[in-house]
Design a protein around this motif. Structure first.
Motif: not given
Length: 335
Positions: A108-109, A112-113, A115, A117, A119, A134, A137, A139, A141
């Protein structure tokens, strides 16, 4: 090829005004908007997609995390999600998280790295708190095949409990009373749901739940075979087996054959998921259909809604259905 400068010169406005009209980032007078739109059409100007993505902090991609890339179940999910997302102009970035919490978090990280839009996540090993944080924050999801009460508007699930009950009820309807249940790993919600459905069907039929007839496995062929052999070593009487997925059903089938039992003449067998090989076994496997394509479509619809591009109905809880083939014997007509 026309540039934004060409458009601004033809329209008689600044490049910043052209950018605002194209991206819709702020209000522009009606007169200037018409001039820009006319110039864009006349010059056949096409905005730079990368520049637009930066303006909106969007990359046009959606990250998908699944435990593994192989196998008909996960490959089916990935294929269907990718196909539906492409219709909305999005591309996918995929990461396999294995079956540990640390590796799934790493996946998942990674997404996210990149970028992404939004998940779409199929994860049974990550804690509720991590997934909740998550989403909090910012994002977007969507969880598939998992339900978290705090994220109820982000979860697309199937009714595993109902599926387990329907499968067991079918065996009962066919005259079977001593029914083995090979469960998935009981730390996973889908496995617990299917076991509970099995228990509910027995209760409704006035039959007692017997732990001797239940064996836990790991949703794999090897573990299904091992669980079946464990039941056989217990020397308990049974006429049917409900395996909580088709892979474990295949493992059980092989273990039964190895010990001289034929399906369905001596032992009936029913699975769950209706993956491709189920219809090519001999006998063809009776199973519960997991609506992979519908789940994928609903997940994409929900992601698009979260990204603000489309409104529509989303079915958050899907229903499995029985697929009758040849692996269950009707004891009532053979007595």
């Amino acid at each position: 090829m026309a540039t934004i400068k060409d458009v601004s010169e033809l329209a008689g406005v600044s490049q910043a005004t052209v950018s605002r009209v194209i991206n819709g980032t702020s209000r522009v007078s009606h007169d200037k908007k018409l001039k820009v739109e006319k110039a864009v059409k006349e010059l056949a100007y096409k905005p730079n997609s990368i520049a637009q993505a930066l303006a909106f902090s969007r990359t046009g991609s959606v990250g998908i995390m699944v435990p593994e890339l192989g196998g008909p179940f996960y490959s089916g999910i990935l294929h269907n999600i990718e196909e539906h997302l492409r219709r909305f102009g999005y591309h996918v970035v995929v990461s396999a998280g294995s079956n540990t919490e640390s590796s799934q978090k790493e996946s998942i990280e990674f997404l996210l790295s990149r970028r992404v839009d939004a998940l779409i996540v199929h994860a049974q090993n990550i804690s509720d708190d991590y997934l909740i944080s998550l989403e909090e924050s910012g994002t977007p999801v969507v969880l598939i095949n998992r339900f978290i009460p705090e994220m109820r508007s982000s979860c697309i699930t199937i009714d595993n409990e109902l599926g387990g009950k329907i499968a067991t009820q079918y065996l009962l309807k066919m005259g079977h009373k001593d029914i083995v249940c090979i469960t998935g790993p009981l730390d996973k919600s889908d496995a617990r749901g299917r076991l509970q459905g099995y228990r509910n069907a027995l209760f409704d039929a006035g039959l007692e739940y017997d732990e001797v007839l239940v064996s836990e496995a790991a949703f794999t062929e090897e573990s299904g075979a091992s669980a079946m052999k464990k039941i056989l070593r217990r020397k308990c009487h049974f006429t049917a087996v409900f395996a909580s997925n088709d892979h474990m059903a295949l493992g059980a089938f092989e273990a039964l054959a190895e010990h001289g039992y034929s399906v369905p003449e001596q032992v009936s067998l029913i699975g769950f998921d209706d993956i491709l090989f189920a219809r090519y076994l001999t006998p063809k496997l009776t199973t519960m259909n997991f609506p992979i394509e519908q789940m994928s479509l609903e997940a994409v619809q929900l992601v698009i809604q979260k990204l603000g591009n489309k409104k529509g109905e989303v079915n958050f809880k899907l229903l499995p259905s029985l697929v009758v083939r040849n692996s269950v014997k009707d004891l009532l007509t053979t007595l």
